[in-house]
Design a protein around this motif. Structure first.
Motif, PDB file in Angstrom:
ATOM      1  N   ALA A  61       0.830  -1.210   0.000  1.00 59.08           N
ATOM      2  CA  ALA A  61       0.000   0.000   0.000  1.00 59.08           C
ATOM      3  C   ALA A  61       0.861   1.255   0.000  1.00 59.08           C
ATOM      4  O   ALA A  61       0.518   2.255  -0.647  1.00 59.08           O
ATOM      5  N   ILE A  62       1.980   1.233   0.720  1.00 57.78           N
ATOM      6  CA  ILE A  62       2.854   2.400   0.765  1.00 57.78           C
ATOM      7  C   ILE A  62       3.476   2.643  -0.611  1.00 57.78           C
ATOM      8  O   ILE A  62       3.575   3.782  -1.078  1.00 57.78           O
ATOM      9  N   ILE A  63       3.897   1.567  -1.264  1.00 57.03           N
ATOM     10  CA  ILE A  63       4.501   1.699  -2.592  1.00 57.03           C
ATOM     11  C   ILE A  63       3.464   2.186  -3.598  1.00 57.03           C
ATOM     12  O   ILE A  63       3.761   3.026  -4.459  1.00 57.03           O
ATOM     13  N   GLN A  64       2.243   1.682  -3.505  1.00 59.27           N
ATOM     14  CA  GLN A  64       1.171   2.181  -4.367  1.00 59.27           C
ATOM     15  C   GLN A  64       0.951   3.670  -4.116  1.00 59.27           C
ATOM     16  O   GLN A  64       0.748   4.448  -5.067  1.00 59.27           O
ATOM     17  N   LEU A  65       0.971   4.075  -2.850  1.00 62.06           N
ATOM     18  CA  LEU A  65       0.807   5.492  -2.525  1.00 62.06           C
ATOM     19  C   LEU A  65       1.954   6.307  -3.095  1.00 62.06           C
ATOM     20  O   LEU A  65       1.744   7.414  -3.618  1.00 62.06           O
ATOM     21  N   ASN A  66       3.188   5.806  -3.003  1.00 65.29           N
ATOM     22  CA  ASN A  66       4.326   6.507  -3.601  1.00 65.29           C
ATOM     23  C   ASN A  66       4.115   6.721  -5.093  1.00 65.29           C
ATOM     24  O   ASN A  66       4.334   7.826  -5.618  1.00 65.29           O
ATOM     25  N   LEU A  67       3.678   5.669  -5.785  1.00 64.17           N
ATOM     26  CA  LEU A  67       3.454   5.757  -7.229  1.00 64.17           C
ATOM     27  C   LEU A  67       2.340   6.751  -7.549  1.00 64.17           C
ATOM     28  O   LEU A  67       2.488   7.622  -8.422  1.00 64.17           O
ATOM     29  N   ILE A  68       1.233   6.642  -6.818  1.00 62.26           N
ATOM     30  CA  ILE A  68       0.090   7.518  -7.073  1.00 62.26           C
ATOM     31  C   ILE A  68       0.442   8.963  -6.773  1.00 62.26           C
ATOM     32  O   ILE A  68       0.102   9.878  -7.540  1.00 62.26           O
ATOM     33  N   ARG A  69       1.127   9.183  -5.660  1.00 61.47           N
ATOM     34  CA  ARG A  69       1.477  10.557  -5.279  1.00 61.47           C
ATOM     35  C   ARG A  69       2.340  11.216  -6.357  1.00 61.47           C
ATOM     36  O   ARG A  69       2.146  12.390  -6.695  1.00 61.47           O
ATOM     37  N   THR A  70       3.287  10.471  -6.910  1.00 61.57           N
ATOM     38  CA  THR A  70       4.151  11.038  -7.939  1.00 61.57           C
ATOM     39  C   THR A  70       3.364  11.365  -9.199  1.00 61.57           C
ATOM     40  O   THR A  70       3.552  12.428  -9.815  1.00 61.57           O
ATOM     41  N   ILE A  71       2.454  10.461  -9.579  1.00 60.77           N
ATOM     42  CA  ILE A  71       1.625  10.705 -10.765  1.00 60.77           C
ATOM     43  C   ILE A  71       0.719  11.919 -10.545  1.00 60.77           C
ATOM     44  O   ILE A  71       0.562  12.773 -11.431  1.00 60.77           O
ATOM     45  N   VAL A  72       0.118  12.027  -9.365  1.00 62.93           N
ATOM     46  CA  VAL A  72      -0.752  13.172  -9.070  1.00 62.93           C
ATOM     47  C   VAL A  72       0.049  14.470  -9.105  1.00 62.93           C
ATOM     48  O   VAL A  72      -0.452  15.518  -9.552  1.00 62.93           O
ATOM     49  N   THR A  73       1.290  14.417  -8.643  1.00 62.25           N
ATOM     50  CA  THR A  73       2.137  15.605  -8.720  1.00 62.25           C
ATOM     51  C   THR A  73       2.347  16.031 -10.164  1.00 62.25           C
ATOM     52  O   THR A  73       2.253  17.216 -10.507  1.00 62.25           O
ATOM     53  N   VAL A  74       2.618  15.060 -11.039  1.00 63.82           N
ATOM     54  CA  VAL A  74       2.773  15.372 -12.462  1.00 63.82           C
ATOM     55  C   VAL A  74       1.460  15.903 -13.034  1.00 63.82           C
ATOM     56  O   VAL A  74       1.449  16.853 -13.828  1.00 63.82           O
ATOM     57  N   LEU A  75       0.337  15.309 -12.631  1.00 60.68           N
ATOM     58  CA  LEU A  75      -0.965  15.777 -13.098  1.00 60.68           C
ATOM     59  C   LEU A  75      -1.201  17.233 -12.710  1.00 60.68           C
ATOM     60  O   LEU A  75      -1.727  18.030 -13.511  1.00 60.68           O
TER      61      LEU A  75
ATOM     62  N   PHE B 176      10.292   7.118  -5.634  1.00 63.91           N
ATOM     63  CA  PHE B 176      10.069   7.190  -7.079  1.00 63.91           C
ATOM     64  C   PHE B 176       9.928   5.779  -7.652  1.00 63.91           C
ATOM     65  O   PHE B 176      10.836   4.945  -7.543  1.00 63.91           O
ATOM     66  N   PHE B 177       8.757   5.506  -8.284  1.00 68.41           N
ATOM     67  CA  PHE B 177       8.508   4.194  -8.876  1.00 68.41           C
ATOM     68  C   PHE B 177       7.906   4.306 -10.282  1.00 68.41           C
ATOM     69  O   PHE B 177       7.348   3.327 -10.788  1.00 68.41           O
ATOM     70  N   LEU B 178       8.015   5.470 -10.930  1.00 67.27           N
ATOM     71  CA  LEU B 178       7.380   5.650 -12.237  1.00 67.27           C
ATOM     72  C   LEU B 178       8.005   4.768 -13.316  1.00 67.27           C
ATOM     73  O   LEU B 178       7.363   4.494 -14.326  1.00 67.27           O
ATOM     74  N   ASN B 179       9.231   4.333 -13.118  1.00 72.57           N
ATOM     75  CA  ASN B 179       9.842   3.431 -14.088  1.00 72.57           C
ATOM     76  C   ASN B 179       9.446   1.972 -13.854  1.00 72.57           C
ATOM     77  O   ASN B 179       9.922   1.084 -14.568  1.00 72.57           O
ATOM     78  N   ASP B 180       8.608   1.735 -12.839  1.00 73.00           N
ATOM     79  CA  ASP B 180       8.192   0.367 -12.500  1.00 73.00           C
ATOM     80  C   ASP B 180       6.678   0.208 -12.589  1.00 73.00           C
ATOM     81  O   ASP B 180       6.108  -0.663 -11.923  1.00 73.00           O
ATOM     82  N   ILE B 181       6.012   1.033 -13.394  1.00 70.90           N
ATOM     83  CA  ILE B 181       4.552   1.001 -13.454  1.00 70.90           C
ATOM     84  C   ILE B 181       4.046  -0.370 -13.883  1.00 70.90           C
ATOM     85  O   ILE B 181       3.106  -0.917 -13.295  1.00 70.90           O
ATOM     86  N   ASP B 182       4.644  -0.952 -14.914  1.00 71.60           N
ATOM     87  CA  ASP B 182       4.177  -2.254 -15.401  1.00 71.60           C
ATOM     88  C   ASP B 182       4.213  -3.312 -14.305  1.00 71.60           C
ATOM     89  O   ASP B 182       3.318  -4.166 -14.219  1.00 71.60           O
ATOM     90  N   ARG B 183       5.213  -3.267 -13.471  1.00 69.61           N
ATOM     91  CA  ARG B 183       5.375  -4.286 -12.436  1.00 69.61           C
ATOM     92  C   ARG B 183       4.499  -4.019 -11.218  1.00 69.61           C
ATOM     93  O   ARG B 183       3.902  -4.943 -10.651  1.00 69.61           O
TER      94      ARG B 183
END
Length: 328
Positions: free
Chosen positions: A97-111, A254-261
């Motif tokens: 859940a924390i890693i999902q939050l990290n990924l989502i937070r970064t995407i929302v920042t870009v949004l 930062f996990f944007l390079n790991d979206i597929d996984r």
């Protein structure tokens, strides 16, 4: 001068009856012998436990010093991974859940940055302009904002949003970061994402509710995977970030390079994912690890590099702490 059983209430209470039969006397003596045997076993067990505690080495206390993002949490995680593997494995799945939050937070920042650029007339559209495609991505990824707020709420009512200014040595802007107040670091927040009952008092229904909630979050993340990847890999978005001097790759978690996984239904965090995951905690943190190889407990304190907190913690603990300075 001695008191007889007639004048001693306790002696009178435990004295055998006057009309005790031989069979009753035999049973009574057998019961008393058994009671003495159990009592002696308890005394011997307590004696052995006291001796074992004396043989154990004293608790090792360590104070970690360093600024935010200097590597203290990474040091703690690596210590747990190496010397407290059992508890590491128990907690590892909760980091999902924390890693999902990290990924989502970064995407929302870009949004947010894309939304500002789309609304700003000052954005230079002569090179790699933001178009309707970006507006559509901005709209399609909107559900992630609700998931982000839900995950942050589940992490704790004391969650706060801290803003860092300036960042990167004062030259570049720094993004706001979600943080949680906790006295035991990531331990308390992670308990809110355990997928099985945590103790005898917790019902299976509560654990099942956490499983259902985690599945709902995962479905949203999986459904947005292609759009997240399209946004991150878009050349116009990359150009916009470059112009704003924002380096998402250098952001914590930062996990944007790991979206597929990561955006997969069967995703399970690896050890490296947990090491890289970011959950900022506020206040003095205390982490305890039982090191089986050494046979004693380690207490590690993270005071976030605040001088007043360090002095207070040093004064309140005995024996003196071993201090490790962690530099970025």
């Amino acid at each position: 001068m001695f008191r007889s059983s007639d004048s001693d209430p306790l002696a009178a209470a435990i004295a055998p009856p006057h009309d005790e039969s031989p069979d009753a006397r035999t049973a009574r003596l057998r019961a008393e012998a058994e009671a003495r045997r159990v009592s002696d076993e308890i005394d011997e067990q307590l004696k052995q436990e006291r001796a074992a505690r004396r043989r154990l080495r004293p608790c090792v206390k360590v104070l970690l010093l360093g600024q935010s993002e200097s590597g203290k949490s990474t040091t703690l995680k690596n210590f747990q991974l190496q010397y407290a593997r059992e508890t590491w494995i128990e907690e590892r799945s909760s980091w999902r859940a924390i890693i999902q939050l990290n990924l989502i937070r970064t995407i929302v920042t870009v949004l947010d940055l894309v939304g500002e650029a789309l609304a700003s007339s000052s954005y230079d559209t002569t090179s790699l302009p933001l178009t309707e495609k970006h507006r559509l991505l901005h709209l399609r990824l909107t559900p992630l904002r609700g998931v982000q707020l839900d995950l942050q709420r589940r992490l704790g009512a004391a969650s706060t949003e801290e803003t860092f200014n300036p960042g990167y040595g004062g030259a570049l802007p720094r993004l706001s970061e979600f943080a949680v107040r906790s006295r035991d670091g990531w331990r308390s927040p992670l308990k809110r994402f355990r997928t099985r009952p945590q103790d005898a008092q917790e019902t299976a229904r509560a654990a099942d509710a956490r499983v259902r909630k985690a599945a709902e979050v995962t479905e949203v993340v999986v459904g947005c995977a292609d759009d997240m990847k399209a946004l991150w890999e878009d050349s116009a978005v990359r150009d916009m970030l470059r112009r704003k001097k924002i380096r998402m790759e250098e952001e914590p978690g930062f996990f944007l390079n790991d979206i597929d996984r990561i955006a997969a239904r069967d995703y399970e965090p690896s050890d490296n994912d947990v090491i890289r995951a970011r959950l900022r905690t506020l206040g003095v943190q205390e982490y305890n690890f039982w090191v089986e190889q050494a046979g004693h407990e380690w207490l590690m304190y993270d005071v976030g590099g605040t001088r007043s907190s360090v002095s207070h913690k040093r004064a309140s603990l005995s024996p003196p702490l071993k201090t490790f300075a962690v530099h970025g």
